[in-house]
Design an enzyme around this catalytic site. Structure first.
Site, PDB file in Angstrom:
ATOM      1  N   PHE A  86       3.244 -14.601   8.523  1.00 53.44           N
ATOM      2  CA  PHE A  86       3.450 -13.565   7.506  1.00 53.44           C
ATOM      3  C   PHE A  86       4.660 -12.725   7.885  1.00 53.44           C
ATOM      4  CE2 PHE A  86       2.870  -9.290   5.791  1.00 53.44           C
ATOM      5  CZ  PHE A  86       2.679  -9.569   4.450  1.00 53.44           C
ATOM      6  N   ASP A 123       9.307 -11.954  15.030  1.00 52.28           N
ATOM      7  CA  ASP A 123       8.721 -10.865  14.242  1.00 52.28           C
ATOM      8  C   ASP A 123       7.644 -10.178  15.089  1.00 52.28           C
ATOM      9  OD1 ASP A 123       7.140  -9.311  12.560  1.00 52.28           O
ATOM     10  OD2 ASP A 123       7.350 -10.668  10.848  1.00 52.28           O
ATOM     11  N   LYS A 179       5.292  -1.169  11.955  1.00 45.83           N
ATOM     12  CA  LYS A 179       3.910  -0.728  12.190  1.00 45.83           C
ATOM     13  C   LYS A 179       3.750   0.293  13.316  1.00 45.83           C
ATOM     14  CE  LYS A 179       1.298  -4.261   9.784  1.00 45.83           C
ATOM     15  NZ  LYS A 179       1.960  -5.519   9.482  1.00 45.83           N
TER      16      LYS A 179
HETATM   17  C1  LIG Z   1       2.822  -6.070   8.421  1.00 48.86           C
HETATM   18  C2  LIG Z   1       3.755  -7.171   8.767  1.00 48.86           C
HETATM   19  C3  LIG Z   1       4.968  -7.356   8.075  1.00 48.86           C
HETATM   20  C4  LIG Z   1       5.351  -6.521   6.872  1.00 48.86           C
HETATM   21  O1  LIG Z   1       5.462  -5.175   7.164  1.00 48.86           O
HETATM   22  P1  LIG Z   1       5.423  -4.093   5.967  1.00 48.86           P
HETATM   23  O2  LIG Z   1       5.648  -2.782   6.654  1.00 48.86           O
HETATM   24  O3  LIG Z   1       4.091  -4.221   5.315  1.00 48.86           O
HETATM   25  O4  LIG Z   1       6.525  -4.439   5.025  1.00 48.86           O
HETATM   26  C5  LIG Z   1       5.806  -8.355   8.497  1.00 48.86           C
HETATM   27  N1  LIG Z   1       5.503  -9.143   9.537  1.00 48.86           N
HETATM   28  C6  LIG Z   1       4.345  -8.997  10.234  1.00 48.86           C
HETATM   29  C7  LIG Z   1       4.071  -9.878  11.403  1.00 48.86           C
HETATM   30  C8  LIG Z   1       3.431  -8.005   9.865  1.00 48.86           C
HETATM   31  O5  LIG Z   1       2.279  -7.893  10.520  1.00 48.86           O
END
Ligand SMILES: *Cc1c(COP(=O)(O)O)cnc(C)c1O
Length: 404
Positions: free
Chosen positions: A134, A218, A247
């Site tokens: 994701f 990521d 986050k």
């Molecule tokens: C939450 C998340 C995103 C997206 O972040 P947002 O602040 O919701 O746009 C992207 N990559 C990972 C691994 C995530 O957990």
């Protein structure tokens, strides 16, 4: 009119119905409007690193808001430069590293996507990403997100992205000199807390380097100490070309960043990317204070130790519903023997516990990095009671089933 009526009428329908309305938080606890207390083991999806209403977080917002909140990226501010230097140090970029600030995870990954395109040019149109990973919900990051059901209503996607399985063999078979970048999520949080196979990052580093492709990790969910290192890639001792964070670095203030290493730091040039709010004085002051407190209170070590303690405690619970734990530090997935995660989430809230179900057969725990014995003991008590409630309902279901 109830708050449920208001939410149902006024809020966009892209989210399901809100489960509760919370009015206040403190540490690892939340309160609803009726004064009922909940132990929060979701922490706003790995966002509230210091828990709720931590004095460091509160004071940083108040002090910076009273000094200077926003001046645009035509100008520098002290908190912005301080946070960039801190992120470079914690990520271990050395002097060559650079930081781009946005306001969310998706914006950090958008910047990373553009970095990949700048690196790739016409000769390297291919971008590799992992099935089930994701990376966000914007059109660019959705193109990187290997979940066909999420992409389907919004086709066509930005071209060039190809999805591969999370194995070294799959990467070896797919990669060539026309690949601009490989995107990886080191522990697939939204997919159910699925770690990459051991040694994957080291092999990926070797293969991307051999073919001149960027390795982009990521760390939006795994960063800021969550897995027991500042960033998950540090468990494997590799040096990526870029990582993305969001986050947990803001502790509840919206902020994201792309951190580049080495030559990748020279790819952007004036005019190629930007953001009005990104990296403003208020957001960077708060993130700087949050990271400072994680460091001062040794919360990265706490995440490693409390994570191990919590996993051992969960594995000690006697329940036929539990099928082991995954993840590292305070990013924990509890596997389930039956697809009852949604029922567990609902039952947990009845018992005063907030947990999360990324899929039908997984419970995800991402509590504040500040948790200690008190929170862990209370979690075990509430989660055990939750399991009993759902087990009883399952037995009841089975015994009332009419034979065919
Ligand atoms: C939450 C998340 C995103 C997206 O972040 P947002 O602040 O919701 O746009 C992207 N990559 C990972 C691994 C995530 O957990």
């Amino acid at each position: 009119m109830t708050w449920q009526d208001d939410a149902g009428r006024d809020l966009v329908k892209s989210f399901g119905a809100r489960m509760q309305m919370f009015v206040r938080g403190e540490g690892s606890y939340l309160w609803d409007a009726d004064g009922k207390r909940y132990l929060d083991f979701l922490a706003g999806i790995a966002v509230d690193s210091l828990g709720h209403a931590h004095p460091v977080f509160v004071d940083a917002i108040a002090a910076q808001a009273a000094t200077l909140a926003h001046v645009s990226n035509y100008f520098a501010t002290p908190p912005q430069l301080a946070l960039a230097a801190t992120l470079k140090r914690l990520a271990g970029t050395g002097d060559e590293g650079r930081v781009y600030f946005g306001n969310s995870g998706a914006e950090a990954n958008e910047a990373a996507f553009k970095l990949a395109r700048l690196h790739g040019g016409a000769e390297r149109p291919r971008i590799l990403a992992l099935t089930d990973a994701f990376h966000g919900r914007t059109m660019g990051t959705l193109a990187l997100t290997g979940k066909p059901y999420m992409q389907e209503p919004f086709l066509p996607m930005t071209p060039g992205v190809e999805f591969i399985d999370s194995t070294v063999d799959a990467l070896e078979a797919a990669i060539d000199d026309r690949v601009a970048a490989l995107f990886v999520e080191p522990v697939k949080g939204e997919a159910g807390v699925i770690p990459l196979p051991e040694g994957y990052l080291a092999a990926a580093r070797e293969l991307t380097e051999r073919h001149g492709a960027l390795l982009i990790i990521d760390e939006i969910q795994t960063g800021a100490g969550r897995t027991g290192e500042w960033f998950a890639f540090q468990h494997e001792g590799v040096t990526p070309d870029a990582i993305t964070v969001a986050k947990g670095i803001g502790g509840g203030f919206p902020i994201g960043a792309l951190i580049t290493f080495g030559a990748a730091s020279e790819l952007f040039y004036p005019g190629t990317h930007g953001s009005t709010f990104g990296g403003n004085a208020l957001g960077t002051a708060v993130a700087g204070a949050v990271l400072g407190e994680i460091e001062r209170a040794e919360l990265v070590r706490n995440a490693a130790e409390r994570g191990a303690q919590l996993r051992a405690a969960i594995e000690g619970i006697d329940s036929d519903l539990i099928d082991g734990c995954r993840g590292s530090g305070l990013l924990i997935g509890i596997g389930l023997t039956h697809p009852v995660s949604k029922a567990l989430v609902a039952a947990a809230q009845e018992h005063g516990l907030v947990i999360n179900a990324p899929n039908d057969e997984t419970i995800r725990l991402v509590p504040a990095l500040t948790i200690g014995d008190v929170e862990i003991d209370e979690f075990v008590e509430l989660f055990t009671a939750t399991l009993r409630t759902v087990e009883d309902a399952l037995v009841l279901d089975a015994s009332t089933e009419v034979p065919a």
